[in-house]
Write a protein that holds these residues in place. Sequence first.
Motif, short mmCIF file in Angstrom:
data_model
loop_
_atom_site.label_atom_id
_atom_site.label_comp_id
_atom_site.label_asym_id
_atom_site.label_seq_id
_atom_site.Cartn_x
_atom_site.Cartn_y
_atom_site.Cartn_z
N ILE A 170 54.35 30.25 55.07
CA ILE A 170 54.79 31.06 56.21
C ILE A 170 56.20 30.63 56.57
O ILE A 170 56.48 29.44 56.79
N LYS A 171 57.10 31.61 56.58
CA LYS A 171 58.49 31.38 56.97
C LYS A 171 58.89 32.53 57.90
O LYS A 171 58.92 33.69 57.48
N ASP A 172 59.14 32.22 59.15
CA ASP A 172 59.45 33.24 60.16
C ASP A 172 58.29 34.26 60.22
O ASP A 172 57.16 33.88 60.43
N ASP A 173 58.59 35.55 59.96
CA ASP A 173 57.52 36.57 60.03
C ASP A 173 57.03 36.96 58.64
O ASP A 173 56.38 37.99 58.48
N ARG A 174 57.32 36.14 57.64
CA ARG A 174 56.93 36.44 56.26
C ARG A 174 55.83 35.49 55.80
O ARG A 174 55.84 34.30 56.12
N LEU A 175 54.92 36.05 54.99
CA LEU A 175 53.84 35.25 54.41
C LEU A 175 53.80 35.51 52.91
O LEU A 175 53.91 36.66 52.47
N ALA A 176 53.69 34.45 52.13
CA ALA A 176 53.58 34.58 50.68
C ALA A 176 52.39 33.75 50.22
O ALA A 176 52.12 32.68 50.77
N VAL A 177 51.68 34.26 49.20
CA VAL A 177 50.48 33.56 48.77
C VAL A 177 50.31 33.68 47.26
O VAL A 177 50.70 34.68 46.65
N TRP A 178 49.76 32.63 46.66
CA TRP A 178 49.46 32.61 45.22
C TRP A 178 48.14 31.86 45.02
O TRP A 178 47.84 30.91 45.75
N GLY A 179 47.39 32.28 44.00
CA GLY A 179 46.23 31.51 43.56
C GLY A 179 44.93 31.90 44.26
O GLY A 179 44.78 33.00 44.78
N GLU A 238 59.31 33.17 46.71
CA GLU A 238 58.79 33.46 45.37
C GLU A 238 58.95 32.28 44.42
O GLU A 238 58.03 31.92 43.69
N ARG A 239 60.13 31.65 44.44
CA ARG A 239 60.34 30.53 43.50
C ARG A 239 59.48 29.33 43.88
O ARG A 239 59.09 28.54 43.02
N THR A 240 59.17 29.20 45.17
CA THR A 240 58.31 28.10 45.59
C THR A 240 56.87 28.31 45.12
O THR A 240 56.21 27.37 44.66
N LEU A 241 56.40 29.56 45.18
CA LEU A 241 55.08 29.87 44.63
C LEU A 241 55.06 29.63 43.12
O LEU A 241 54.07 29.09 42.58
N GLU A 242 56.13 30.01 42.43
CA GLU A 242 56.21 29.79 40.98
C GLU A 242 56.18 28.30 40.65
O GLU A 242 55.52 27.87 39.70
N PHE A 243 56.88 27.52 41.46
CA PHE A 243 56.89 26.06 41.28
C PHE A 243 55.46 25.51 41.36
O PHE A 243 55.01 24.77 40.48
N ALA A 244 54.73 25.90 42.38
CA ALA A 244 53.37 25.38 42.58
C ALA A 244 52.43 25.86 41.47
O ALA A 244 51.57 25.10 41.00
N SER A 245 52.61 27.11 41.05
CA SER A 245 51.71 27.67 40.04
C SER A 245 51.86 26.97 38.69
O SER A 245 50.96 27.02 37.86
N GLY A 246 52.97 26.29 38.50
CA GLY A 246 53.21 25.58 37.24
C GLY A 246 52.66 24.16 37.22
O GLY A 246 52.80 23.46 36.20
N ILE A 247 52.05 23.71 38.31
CA ILE A 247 51.55 22.33 38.38
C ILE A 247 50.04 22.32 38.13
O ILE A 247 49.27 22.92 38.90
N THR A 274 65.14 29.58 53.19
CA THR A 274 65.15 30.94 53.74
C THR A 274 63.99 31.72 53.12
O THR A 274 63.34 31.24 52.18
N VAL A 275 63.76 32.95 53.61
CA VAL A 275 62.68 33.77 53.06
C VAL A 275 62.91 34.10 51.58
O VAL A 275 61.97 34.42 50.86
N ASP A 276 64.16 33.99 51.13
CA ASP A 276 64.46 34.26 49.71
C ASP A 276 63.87 33.20 48.78
O ASP A 276 63.84 33.40 47.56
N ASP A 277 63.44 32.07 49.34
CA ASP A 277 62.92 30.97 48.51
C ASP A 277 61.40 31.04 48.30
O ASP A 277 60.84 30.20 47.59
#
Length: 229
Positions: free
Chosen positions: A213-222, A195-204, A190-193
């Motif tokens: 991109i999930k539905d009408d939401r976009l999240a980005v890191w890095g 932030e934690r998915t970005l945190e997961f990637a940032s730790g690798i 869901t869209v609630d996931d």
Amino acid sequence: MHFQLAVEETDLDIGVRKERFSPELVKWVEETMRACRKPLEDYIQRDPGFVHSLTPYTVFPDAPFIVQTMAEAGCLAGVGPMAAVAGAVAEWVGKAISKRSRDVIVENGGDIFLRTSRIRKVGIFAGDSPLSNRVAIEIRPDQTPLGICTSSGKVGHSLSFGKADAVVVLSPSVALADAVATAGGNLVQTVDDLERTLEFASGIKGVTGMLIIKDDRLAVWGNVKLLPN
């Protein structure tokens, strides 16, 4: 100049500088693809568990380089080694072509090896999301060679346990970008996931950016510069 080449399950879209293109180059790239696949195919015959594992997998000490690359990427991302196969092949073939062309794009089922001498724009397809084909990532020459890999829970044939429209990962290692895109895609239900998915990637270590991109939401890191597409 773009051309397509398929060797068994490997189906690549390849771009090179126009002046570098020739029928001889196409033939050589096909031979390179076969040379890339052979050690992987031979290893799978010896160790069939490698193909079926959905979790990090320990390979034989004498495993060929491409197998070790896939296993390491899977281990860092917490997924099976085959999650990195498309990226690993794109990287192998792309690096080989880079010796003959300053600009190279190798696309393998949504996973891209890119080496460029000018700024490029990579558009993001995200299925039914209203953001699909609306945004692009700008890639500068100094970021390349670079892997740009996409996983989706809704588009394409690759196995995903998540429901993201698109998870895009950037890394100098295309195999790692591929594995982390798969792992990130698995985390998004869901869209609630996001932030934690970005945190997961940032730790690798080795991952330089992620876009989800999930539905009408976009999240980005890095190190991801977004542009309208």
